[in-house]
Write an enzyme that holds these catalytic residues in place. Structure first.
Site: not given
Ligand code: BV8
Ligand code: ZN
Length: 295
Positions: A69, A123, A131, A135, A184
């Protein structure tokens, strides 16, 4: 069912639209030089980013996750918003009923002057530290780079033709002691962690509630899906919600596969968001120069 591709037709629609929703992803920041999650092999050293973006990974090896990160922070702080960020920010200033949901944590949309009333960071942000022991302490918009002395290896700059040792899987990870990681200042016991939503963690409840209220308020004219593989939920679910409120969907993405599922009333603009968005919004925001400034 081929979607429409006419920029002029879409410009008409933008000019006459009232309520517009946008979902943005890593592709919006690609033109700013930030790697997408799934692009370029999508690996960090030899780790899938999605494997590092979890609370378990942090529990298991907080130093490695912090180095990941701290490096992304460094890249984000060095990067500049591109014409795509500016075009969305200008549209937000001109269209009262425009709501932009970004999955990006790089801080580039806020830095492009995107009004925060029209932007939701689904996100979280790389620039927030909070923290790990929950906390309640959060240090927002922390711009220090490196975030602490021990993480300096993640903030080094290397000539483009050389691989940063940190990124080279053949070079051992620099040893960073847990006690030297950010702690923290509030509860004193917890480690600080990046203020992003990790996989398996819920998104901010109040924010989700607010977004749903905005969606339910009435007819939606356009759903913009910009630079996202739309593979992460619940973010990816907003397109269907907008369709149910009558939205025409417009995808901006170089990958033809991202046009899957589009209907003939929808639009698909294949290419770089930083090139395409200023053209699509020109009727509302005016002509944008190469630096992203409106003439
Ligand atoms: C939750 C922060 C519930 C961290 C991120 C099975 C089915 C459905 C869902 C799930 C499943 N198994 C697990 C889940 C849930 C999971 C999920 O969706 N998993 C996926 C992988 C299947 N989701 C979660 O866990 C979420 N939480 O569901 O909680 C819950 C409820 C109550 C209590 C407890 C739990 C949390 C999801 C958030 C994760 N954090 N980011 C970090 O960044 O390090 S997500 C992270 O990945 C990024 O933020 C980003 O959003 C994502 C990547 O996606 P994209 O942005 O689309 O990027 P990517 O590289 O994939 O694509 C880039 C695109 O750009 C491509 O299409 C490319 O062609 C295009 N591109 C390239 N160049 C260009 C362009 N476009 C335009 N112009 C260009 N020049
Ligand atoms: Zn703390």
């Amino acid at each position: 069912m081929a979607p429409r591709t006419s920029i002029d037709e879409f410009k008409e629609l933008v000019n006459s639209s009232n309520r517009v929703l946008a979902l943005c992803g890593a592709g919006l920041s690609a033109a700013s030089g930030l790697p997408t999650f799934r692009g370029a092999g999508g690996l960090w050293r030899n780790h899938e980013p999605t494997a590092l973006a979890t609370p378990d990974a942090f529990e298991e090896d907080p130093s490695l996750v912090w180095l990941f990160y701290a490096w992304r922070r460094h890249m984000a702080l060095k990067a500049k918003p591109n014409r795509g960020h500016y075009a969305l920010a200008e549209l937000a200033k001109k269209k009262d009923n425009f709501m932009c949901l970004t999955q990006n944590v790089d801080g580039l949309s806020p830095r492009a002057g995107h009004p925060d009333t029209k932007l939701r960071l689904l996100h979280g942000s790389l620039l927030d530290n909070k923290c790990f022991d929950e906390c309640g302490f959060i240090d927002r918009n922390n711009l220090s780079d490196p975030v602490c002395p021990a993480l300096a290896p993640a903030a080094e700059d290397y000539p483009p033709d050389k691989t940063l040792p940190l990124l080279d899987p053949n070079v051992p990870v620099p040893p960073v002691k847990v006690e030297d990681l950010p702690h923290c200042p509030n509860c004193k016991t917890g480690l600080l962690r990046p203020g992003v939503v990790w996989f398996g963690e819920p998104l901010d409840e109040a924010m989700l509630e607010e977004v749903d209220q905005w969606i339910q308020e009435g007819h939606i004219d356009i759903m913009l899906v910009i630079g996202t593989a739309a593979a992460v939920y619940p973010a990816a679910g907003y397109t269907l919600k907008a369709r149910k409120k009558g939205a025409v969907v417009a995808v901006v993405n170089p990958d033809p596969n991202s046009a899957a599922g589009l209907l003939k009333k929808d639009f698909f603009f294949q290419g770089d968001a930083s090139e395409i968005l200023p053209q699509l919004f020109e009727g509302v925001i005016g002509k944008m120069d190469d630096q992203g400034k409106i003439q």
